[in-house]
Design a protein around this motif. Structure first.
Motif, PDB file in Angstrom:
ATOM      1  N   GLN A  38       0.841  -1.196   0.000  1.00 48.13           N
ATOM      2  CA  GLN A  38       0.000   0.000   0.000  1.00 48.13           C
ATOM      3  C   GLN A  38       0.880   1.252   0.000  1.00 48.13           C
ATOM      4  OE1 GLN A  38      -2.504  -0.662   3.498  1.00 48.13           O
ATOM      5  NE2 GLN A  38      -4.142  -1.431   2.189  1.00 48.13           N
ATOM      6  N   PRO A  39       1.186   1.780  -1.168  1.00 45.84           N
ATOM      7  CA  PRO A  39       1.997   3.010  -1.228  1.00 45.84           C
ATOM      8  C   PRO A  39       1.298   4.154  -0.502  1.00 45.84           C
ATOM      9  CG  PRO A  39       1.809   1.973  -3.391  1.00 45.84           C
ATOM     10  CD  PRO A  39       0.831   1.281  -2.496  1.00 45.84           C
ATOM     11  N   ILE A  40       2.089   5.031   0.095  1.00 45.16           N
ATOM     12  CA  ILE A  40       1.545   6.187   0.783  1.00 45.16           C
ATOM     13  C   ILE A  40       1.837   7.451  -0.025  1.00 45.16           C
ATOM     14  CG2 ILE A  40       1.742   5.132   3.053  1.00 45.16           C
ATOM     15  CD1 ILE A  40       4.288   6.728   3.475  1.00 45.16           C
ATOM     16  N   GLU A  41       1.075   8.480   0.235  1.00 43.31           N
ATOM     17  CA  GLU A  41       1.261   9.745  -0.466  1.00 43.31           C
ATOM     18  C   GLU A  41       2.352  10.558   0.217  1.00 43.31           C
ATOM     19  OE1 GLU A  41      -1.351  13.694  -1.806  1.00 43.31           O
ATOM     20  OE2 GLU A  41      -2.342  11.930  -0.939  1.00 43.31           O
ATOM     21  N   LEU A  42       3.250  11.115  -0.572  1.00 42.80           N
ATOM     22  CA  LEU A  42       4.325  11.924  -0.020  1.00 42.80           C
ATOM     23  C   LEU A  42       3.788  13.262   0.464  1.00 42.80           C
ATOM     24  CD1 LEU A  42       7.213  11.334  -2.615  1.00 42.80           C
ATOM     25  CD2 LEU A  42       6.585   9.954  -0.613  1.00 42.80           C
ATOM     26  N   ASP A 253      13.090   6.867  -6.959  1.00 45.99           N
ATOM     27  CA  ASP A 253      13.219   7.452  -5.626  1.00 45.99           C
ATOM     28  C   ASP A 253      11.927   7.308  -4.824  1.00 45.99           C
ATOM     29  OD1 ASP A 253      15.832   8.164  -6.056  1.00 45.99           O
ATOM     30  OD2 ASP A 253      15.381  10.223  -6.646  1.00 45.99           O
ATOM     31  N   ASN A 254      10.803   7.471  -5.480  1.00 36.94           N
ATOM     32  CA  ASN A 254       9.526   7.296  -4.789  1.00 36.94           C
ATOM     33  C   ASN A 254       9.398   5.873  -4.263  1.00 36.94           C
ATOM     34  OD1 ASN A 254       6.680   8.165  -4.096  1.00 36.94           O
ATOM     35  ND2 ASN A 254       6.269   6.454  -5.472  1.00 36.94           N
ATOM     36  N   HIS A 255       9.783   4.902  -5.093  1.00 29.43           N
ATOM     37  CA  HIS A 255       9.708   3.502  -4.666  1.00 29.43           C
ATOM     38  C   HIS A 255      10.646   3.254  -3.485  1.00 29.43           C
ATOM     39  CE1 HIS A 255       8.809  -0.747  -5.175  1.00 29.43           C
ATOM     40  NE2 HIS A 255      10.102  -1.005  -5.053  1.00 29.43           N
ATOM     41  N   MET A 256      11.844   3.822  -3.538  1.00 28.49           N
ATOM     42  CA  MET A 256      12.792   3.675  -2.430  1.00 28.49           C
ATOM     43  C   MET A 256      12.209   4.241  -1.136  1.00 28.49           C
ATOM     44  SD  MET A 256      16.718   5.041  -1.955  1.00 28.49           S
ATOM     45  CE  MET A 256      16.397   6.501  -2.899  1.00 28.49           C
ATOM     46  N   ILE A 257      11.617   5.432  -1.215  1.00 29.20           N
ATOM     47  CA  ILE A 257      11.021   6.054  -0.027  1.00 29.20           C
ATOM     48  C   ILE A 257       9.914   5.174   0.536  1.00 29.20           C
ATOM     49  CG2 ILE A 257       9.608   8.002   0.752  1.00 29.20           C
ATOM     50  CD1 ILE A 257      11.242   9.762  -1.196  1.00 29.20           C
ATOM     51  N   GLN A 258       9.087   4.608  -0.342  1.00 34.11           N
ATOM     52  CA  GLN A 258       8.006   3.739   0.124  1.00 34.11           C
ATOM     53  C   GLN A 258       8.561   2.554   0.919  1.00 34.11           C
ATOM     54  OE1 GLN A 258       4.781   4.464  -0.276  1.00 34.11           O
ATOM     55  NE2 GLN A 258       5.053   6.214  -1.633  1.00 34.11           N
ATOM     56  N   ILE A 259       9.658   1.974   0.432  1.00 37.29           N
ATOM     57  CA  ILE A 259      10.275   0.837   1.130  1.00 37.29           C
ATOM     58  C   ILE A 259      10.811   1.279   2.486  1.00 37.29           C
ATOM     59  CG2 ILE A 259      12.145  -0.855   1.075  1.00 37.29           C
ATOM     60  CD1 ILE A 259      11.960  -0.793  -1.980  1.00 37.29           C
ATOM     61  N   ILE A 260      11.525   2.391   2.502  1.00 39.71           N
ATOM     62  CA  ILE A 260      12.122   2.884   3.747  1.00 39.71           C
ATOM     63  C   ILE A 260      11.045   3.142   4.794  1.00 39.71           C
ATOM     64  CG2 ILE A 260      13.333   4.832   4.799  1.00 39.71           C
ATOM     65  CD1 ILE A 260      14.920   5.059   2.143  1.00 39.71           C
ATOM     66  N   ILE A 261       9.975   3.836   4.409  1.00 39.77           N
ATOM     67  CA  ILE A 261       8.908   4.159   5.350  1.00 39.77           C
ATOM     68  C   ILE A 261       8.259   2.883   5.873  1.00 39.77           C
ATOM     69  CG2 ILE A 261       6.690   5.311   5.638  1.00 39.77           C
ATOM     70  CD1 ILE A 261       9.169   7.159   5.368  1.00 39.77           C
ATOM     71  N   ILE A 286      11.684  12.290   2.925  1.00 36.45           N
ATOM     72  CA  ILE A 286      11.857  11.294   3.994  1.00 36.45           C
ATOM     73  C   ILE A 286      11.556  11.917   5.354  1.00 36.45           C
ATOM     74  CG2 ILE A 286      13.645  10.077   5.302  1.00 36.45           C
ATOM     75  CD1 ILE A 286      12.935   8.391   3.054  1.00 36.45           C
ATOM     76  N   LYS A 287      12.145  13.072   5.619  1.00 37.97           N
ATOM     77  CA  LYS A 287      11.996  13.698   6.935  1.00 37.97           C
ATOM     78  C   LYS A 287      10.552  14.131   7.211  1.00 37.97           C
ATOM     79  CE  LYS A 287      16.783  15.144   7.544  1.00 37.97           C
ATOM     80  NZ  LYS A 287      17.738  16.276   7.664  1.00 37.97           N
ATOM     81  N   ALA A 288       9.793  14.427   6.169  1.00 39.17           N
ATOM     82  CA  ALA A 288       8.393  14.817   6.351  1.00 39.17           C
ATOM     83  C   ALA A 288       7.503  13.633   6.731  1.00 39.17           C
ATOM     84  CB  ALA A 288       7.872  15.471   5.079  1.00 39.17           C
ATOM     85  N   LEU A 289       7.948  12.422   6.428  1.00 39.86           N
ATOM     86  CA  LEU A 289       7.138  11.233   6.668  1.00 39.86           C
ATOM     87  C   LEU A 289       7.513  10.488   7.943  1.00 39.86           C
ATOM     88  CD1 LEU A 289       6.935   9.824   3.032  1.00 39.86           C
ATOM     89  CD2 LEU A 289       5.037  10.712   4.373  1.00 39.86           C
TER      90      LEU A 289
END
Length: 291
Positions: A38-42, A253-261, A286-289
């Motif tokens: 479930q991807p999240i919105e940045l 990058d969006n996919h990477m952020i989704q994994i990290i979060i 990243i820092k906003a999430l």
């Protein structure tokens, strides 16, 4: 019966040997992909390549930062200048931060590939990703590629670009990227190799059949640039290739952020290496999430 037994033994012994080599990390397979359900919105956008061009000459390298979550997870981001030199000082940065982080999950750029440690050096073959793979195996840490699958990336890019444009982009991208480490002895053979391996996907397969076809298109559309001597450190030529590169980077990058979060929210300590351009571009997002 004896013949059948010999055949079974001949099949079983090599399979057992390969299994043992994998078990003791003598043979490495490429790290797998991490699936996001479930991807999240940045909350904050990823910096695009146009904005990044304003800081490319001035930001620190390596570009490293850490973000802690109130849920207990944390992420160590390491933006590294790509290298394949065993004496590169960035190796110390990676090793020192690895020891400090004591990660539970590691993420690397690209898929890397097959490695036989008796004959191949992971750093010479795969640079910073090879070192992180080595550290992961030594410490029993789960390792993934932070990249989306190529099929997913292609589907995303087909929304704005033709299959022909994408086939050209994917064929030349690894050539220009690897030019950082020196020009290949036979550029034409290397381009043919990339054409075969990087366009063997639905929608792109068979659009170009030879490096000569790629060369003809390149000379027609980018006559001022000799692709044999070109590196992506110069950026992509203006036009659709630079637009594809920008959109591809944003998707990756969006996919990477989704994994990290996803991992940080599960309480994991995540250790991520990436090209130095990615780190400053994802920092605000990243820092906003992570709170």
């Amino acid at each position: 019966m004896k013949t059948l037994k010999r055949i079974l033994i001949a099949i079983a012994l090599p399979s057992l040997l390969i299994a043992i080599l994998f078990y003791f990390n003598i043979i490495w397979k490429s790290p797998g992909f991490y699936k996001i359900e479930q991807p999240i919105e940045l909350k904050e956008p990823i910096m695009d390549m146009v904005e990044y061009s304003q800081i490319i000459q001035t930001h620190r390298r390596p570009y490293c930062f850490t973000v802690n979550s109130s849920l207990g997870g944390k992420v160590y981001i390491l933006g590294i200048e790509h290298f394949k030199d065993e004496n590169n000082p960035q190796l110390d940065t990676i090793r020192n931060l690895w020891t400090k982080a004591n990660p539970t999950v590691a993420l690397v750029e690209r898929r890397l590939g097959f490695l036989f440690t008796w004959f191949q050096n992971p750093i010479k073959e795969y640079g910073e990703g090879g070192l992180v793979s080595e550290l992961s195996k030594e410490d029993g840490v789960d390792l993934y590629s932070w990249e989306p699958t190529r099929d997913d990336e292609i589907k995303f890019l087909l929304k704005n670009f033709t299959a022909r444009q994408l086939a050209l982009f994917y064929s030349f991208r690894p050539y220009f990227s690897n030019m950082r480490f020196g020009k290949p002895d036979n550029p034409e053979e290397k381009l043919q190799e990339y054409l075969i391996s990087r366009t063997n996907y639905d929608h792109l397969r068979g659009i170009f059949k030879s490096w000569e076809e790629l060369d003809k298109v390149w000379q027609h559309e980018f006559p001022e640039i000799d692709w044999r001597n070109y590196s992506d450190k110069y950026g992509w030529p203006k036009g659709y290739l630079s637009q594809i590169a920008n959109d591809s980077n944003l998707a990756r990058d969006n996919h990477m952020i989704q994994i990290i979060i996803d991992l940080v929210n599960k309480g994991e300590t995540v250790f991520v290496t990436m090209g130095s351009s990615h780190a400053p571009r994802i920092e605000n997002a990243i820092k906003a999430l992570i709170k």
